[in-house]
Design a protein around this motif. Structure first.
Motif, mmCIF file in Angstrom:
data_model
loop_
_atom_site.group_PDB
_atom_site.id
_atom_site.type_symbol
_atom_site.label_atom_id
_atom_site.label_comp_id
_atom_site.label_asym_id
_atom_site.label_seq_id
_atom_site.Cartn_x
_atom_site.Cartn_y
_atom_site.Cartn_z
ATOM 1 N N GLN A 14 0.332 -17.062 -0.818
ATOM 2 C CA GLN A 14 -0.543 -17.389 0.306
ATOM 3 C C GLN A 14 -0.152 -18.724 0.928
ATOM 4 O O GLN A 14 -0.204 -18.892 2.148
ATOM 5 C CB GLN A 14 -2.003 -17.419 -0.151
ATOM 6 N N LEU A 37 2.844 -17.954 3.113
ATOM 7 C CA LEU A 37 2.528 -17.157 4.292
ATOM 8 C C LEU A 37 1.681 -17.933 5.298
ATOM 9 O O LEU A 37 1.824 -17.765 6.512
ATOM 10 C CB LEU A 37 1.790 -15.880 3.886
ATOM 11 N N GLU A 38 0.792 -18.784 4.801
ATOM 12 C CA GLU A 38 -0.160 -19.465 5.681
ATOM 13 C C GLU A 38 0.292 -20.866 6.076
ATOM 14 O O GLU A 38 -0.413 -21.545 6.826
ATOM 15 C CB GLU A 38 -1.522 -19.570 4.989
ATOM 16 N N LEU A 93 6.033 -13.775 7.578
ATOM 17 C CA LEU A 93 5.035 -12.715 7.475
ATOM 18 C C LEU A 93 5.662 -11.351 7.716
ATOM 19 O O LEU A 93 5.348 -10.366 7.028
ATOM 20 C CB LEU A 93 3.905 -12.979 8.469
ATOM 21 N N PHE A 96 7.568 -10.342 4.647
ATOM 22 C CA PHE A 96 6.654 -9.929 3.583
ATOM 23 C C PHE A 96 6.111 -8.522 3.846
ATOM 24 O O PHE A 96 6.100 -7.669 2.948
ATOM 25 C CB PHE A 96 5.507 -10.931 3.480
ATOM 26 N N CYS A 97 5.641 -8.301 5.078
ATOM 27 C CA CYS A 97 5.038 -6.998 5.401
ATOM 28 C C CYS A 97 6.066 -5.866 5.360
ATOM 29 O O CYS A 97 5.754 -4.746 4.948
ATOM 30 C CB CYS A 97 4.377 -7.056 6.775
ATOM 31 N N LEU A 135 5.070 -5.508 1.218
ATOM 32 C CA LEU A 135 3.760 -4.874 1.367
ATOM 33 C C LEU A 135 3.757 -3.443 0.833
ATOM 34 O O LEU A 135 2.859 -3.067 0.064
ATOM 35 C CB LEU A 135 3.341 -4.917 2.841
ATOM 36 N N LEU A 155 -3.775 -8.889 0.393
ATOM 37 C CA LEU A 155 -3.744 -8.002 1.563
ATOM 38 C C LEU A 155 -4.733 -8.465 2.624
ATOM 39 O O LEU A 155 -4.434 -8.439 3.827
ATOM 40 C CB LEU A 155 -4.055 -6.561 1.143
ATOM 41 N N SER A 205 -5.654 -11.510 3.118
ATOM 42 C CA SER A 205 -5.064 -12.711 3.719
ATOM 43 C C SER A 205 -4.036 -12.341 4.780
ATOM 44 O O SER A 205 -3.954 -12.975 5.836
ATOM 45 C CB SER A 205 -4.410 -13.588 2.641
ATOM 46 N N CYS A 206 -3.255 -11.311 4.492
ATOM 47 C CA CYS A 206 -2.235 -10.880 5.456
ATOM 48 C C CYS A 206 -2.876 -10.396 6.745
ATOM 49 O O CYS A 206 -2.372 -10.668 7.851
ATOM 50 C CB CYS A 206 -1.383 -9.769 4.857
ATOM 51 N N LEU A 226 -4.098 -13.423 8.776
ATOM 52 C CA LEU A 226 -3.084 -14.347 9.282
ATOM 53 C C LEU A 226 -2.730 -14.064 10.735
ATOM 54 O O LEU A 226 -2.572 -14.984 11.530
ATOM 55 C CB LEU A 226 -1.826 -14.265 8.420
#
Length: 587
Positions: free
Chosen positions: A385, A388-389, A410, A413-414, A418, A462, A464-465, A468
């Motif tokens: 996190q 990503l953030e 991001l 990651f996705c 994911l 998830l 959090s994604c 974002l």
């Protein structure tokens, strides 16, 4: 102050020892302590306001106590100048150190005011044989177990430490005296039985030199810091706050020196960690050393040193540690990465994690899905996190380039990780609701079922994604949302509630595509089914579902089909309740 009878406050630059400020302590009430970390005062002569801001509360308290003590002396001096100098001159020498003089020595050490303590410090340092004589007396008392004299020696040593003299402290924690001093502190009169501090040090205190430390000063500071920490633990309940603060200040100063002087030796550590010939035991010690060094960088705010380590390949080293089969080393590597992230070196990390040749993000995801026990999965989730953030870069306005970097991370990651997380959820859910028989869980690819704690952390990640970037619809592809909702088939209510919260987070996007997808695919059906099956209960699951429905009701832009859906749900739910209550006429 030099060649003067005045007391002064000096502010010294820790890098080049240049003097930044010299202030004559005033007996007037011009000083204020604010918020436990700021000392401010006025300079009427120069019409100026000055303030010192401290990183640590302990340092502020220590300096404030010193200023207050100096003010008391100045106030006493102004009222009774002659008497003051007489008091100073009363203590001309220390009583001879022998067993018969222990009561007198104890009186001198413990019953003097602060001015006498300053004089006492001067006299102790002047007598080069003082401590050796005191330790000889301790040995003679210890040999015959003269408890009364040993109790007096304990109080004398405690009083000497409470003088808060850095020069005396350096003597006490030296190689020649420390074990004997610790022996004196075993005979606390307030403790029924004597302690065994010396035995514990001999049997359990082992210094491991992971890499050869060539600088003698660094080696000395390391031993000194450990001993002061041990001394502080021994005296926790018997010394005042000022002494504890003083010990903490010395430890902090030593740690800053150690980090500054030791950073040049880290290259050798990196070389050994990269070497395939390094044994497992040696590698373990090296990783522990690196972890401790990075922790010291964090506690001493040496961000520049961490940045140098990053430039020298720290992230490559962490990636190799995360590949290790040893779970303890993996957790140590994750903790090192967490320390680095906390020190605002995030931008450097973000330029690293998306490099295909160093899949650090993938390693973190892989380890997050494993069973480490002791709730350590949350550590991996927090790190991901953070990446990503861009968490750890608070109050920073991102440039367009940095925003683009965040989007790249991001996206990576996705796209890559994911689906892997969602596949693990699928592999952890039965094919049919309520089926817990053997073989009920579907194996997806190389995945097998995961612990509930791991699944909860995945749901947290998830959510959090989704938050974002609200305009991303990654969860609408490849039935990812439906796969997450397979958690409603689990018997654990917290997991079902986590799946509901995920859908609630997804609906908060306020995107027409998301709403249309939810309606057209009847995505809420498994939530309603499990809600009705749960019955009329007041629990976490019920609260999560009701909160979801309340969100649907309040937001006017939702698709009209939601209203129809809600009406059908209410009819279904109340019919179910009526049947359970056998109210056939209402049904």
């Amino acid at each position: 102050m030099q060649r003067s009878g005045d007391f002064g406050l000096y502010v010294i630059d820790e890098d080049d020892n240049s003097t930044l400020l010299v202030h004559n302590i005033s007996s007037e009430n011009i000083y204020k302590q604010q918020e436990d970390s700021i000392i401010s005062w006025s300079e009427p002569k120069h019409s100026a306001q000055l303030a010192l801001s401290f990183q640590e509360t302990a340092g502020c308290t220590f300096v404030w106590n010193q200023i207050s003590s100096m003010q008391r002396i100045l106030h006493f001096d102004s009222l009774h100048s002659e008497a003051f100098h007489n008091v100073i001159s009363e203590l001309k020498e220390i009583p001879d150190v022998n067993r018969s003089n222990l009561p007198l020595l104890l009186k001198v050490v413990t019953e003097n005011c602060i001015t006498d303590q300053m004089r006492l410090t001067e006299l102790i340092l002047k007598d080069a044989t003082f401590f050796q004589k005191l330790m000889d007396v301790f040995d003679s008392c210890d040999n015959v177990k003269d408890v009364a004299d040993l109790h007096m020696i304990f109080k004398i040593v405690k009083g000497i430490i409470s003088l808060n003299s850095s020069q005396i402290l350096e003597i006490i924690v030296g190689d020649q005296l420390f074990m004997k001093i610790i022996g004196c502190l075993e005979y606390d009169p307030d403790v029924p039985q004597s302690q065994h501090h010396q035995t514990m040090l001999r049997e359990h205190a082992v210094f491991k030199e992971a890499i050869p430390i060539k600088n003698a000063l660094v080696l000395s500071k390391i031993h000194q810091t450990y001993r002061i920490g041990f001394l502080k633990d021994v005296l926790t309940n018997v010394v005042d706050a000022a002494t504890t603060t003083n010990l903490d200040s010395v430890i902090d100063a030593n740690n800053a020196t150690i980090v500054t002087l030791l950073k040049d030796d880290i290259q050798e550590l990196f070389a050994r960690l990269r070497s395939p010939s390094t044994s497992d035991e040696s590698r373990n010690n090296l990783v522990h050393f690196l972890h401790e060094f990075c922790s010291l960088c964090k506690s001493t705010k040496k961000v520049s040193v961490l940045r140098e380590l990053i430039s020298d390949g720290l992230f490559d080293i962490i990636a190799e540690i995360l590949k290790s089969p040893d779970k303890k080393l993996i957790l140590m590597g994750a903790e090192i990465l967490s320390i680095v992230l906390a020190q605002d070196s995030l931008m450097l990390l973000c330029s690293y994690v998306v490099r295909p040749e160093t899949p650090l993000l993938g390693l973190l995801v892989k380890r997050m899905m494993e069973d480490f026990g002791d709730k350590m999965e949350s550590l991996f989730v927090d790190i991901i996190q953070n990446v990503l953030e861009f968490r750890g870069a608070q109050n920073v306005q991102f440039s367009d380039k940095q925003k683009k970097m965040q989007g790249m991370i991001l996206d990576t990651f996705c796209e890559k990780h994911l689906p892997e997380l969602v596949d693990l959820i699928m592999a952890s859910c039965p094919e049919r609701p309520g089926d817990t028989s053997e073989g009920a869980f579907v194996r997806v690819g190389s995945h097998r079922g995961a612990k509930p704690e791991v699944l909860l952390h995945i749901c947290q990640l998830l959510c959090s994604c989704v938050q974002l970037d609200p305009f991303r619809t990654n969860f609408l592809h490849n039935n990812l949302t439906e796969k997450v909702l397979l958690l409603t088939r689990r018997k654990e209510k917290p997991l079902v509630a986590a799946a509901v919260r995920f859908v609630r987070t997804l609906l908060s996007v306020h995107d027409d595509n998301v709403q249309s997808y939810i309606v057209e695919n009847n995505t809420l059906k498994p939530i309603i089914v499990v809600f009705v099956a749960d019955g009329h209960q007041d629990n976490l699951l019920t609260s999560a579902v009701l909160e979801l429905l309340e969100h649907i009701r309040k937001v006017p832009i939702f698709h009209p089909f939601f209203i129809c859906f809600l009406g059908v749900f209410l009819c279904t739910y109340y019919c179910s309740v009526c049947r359970k209550m056998q109210c056939w006429s209402n049904t």
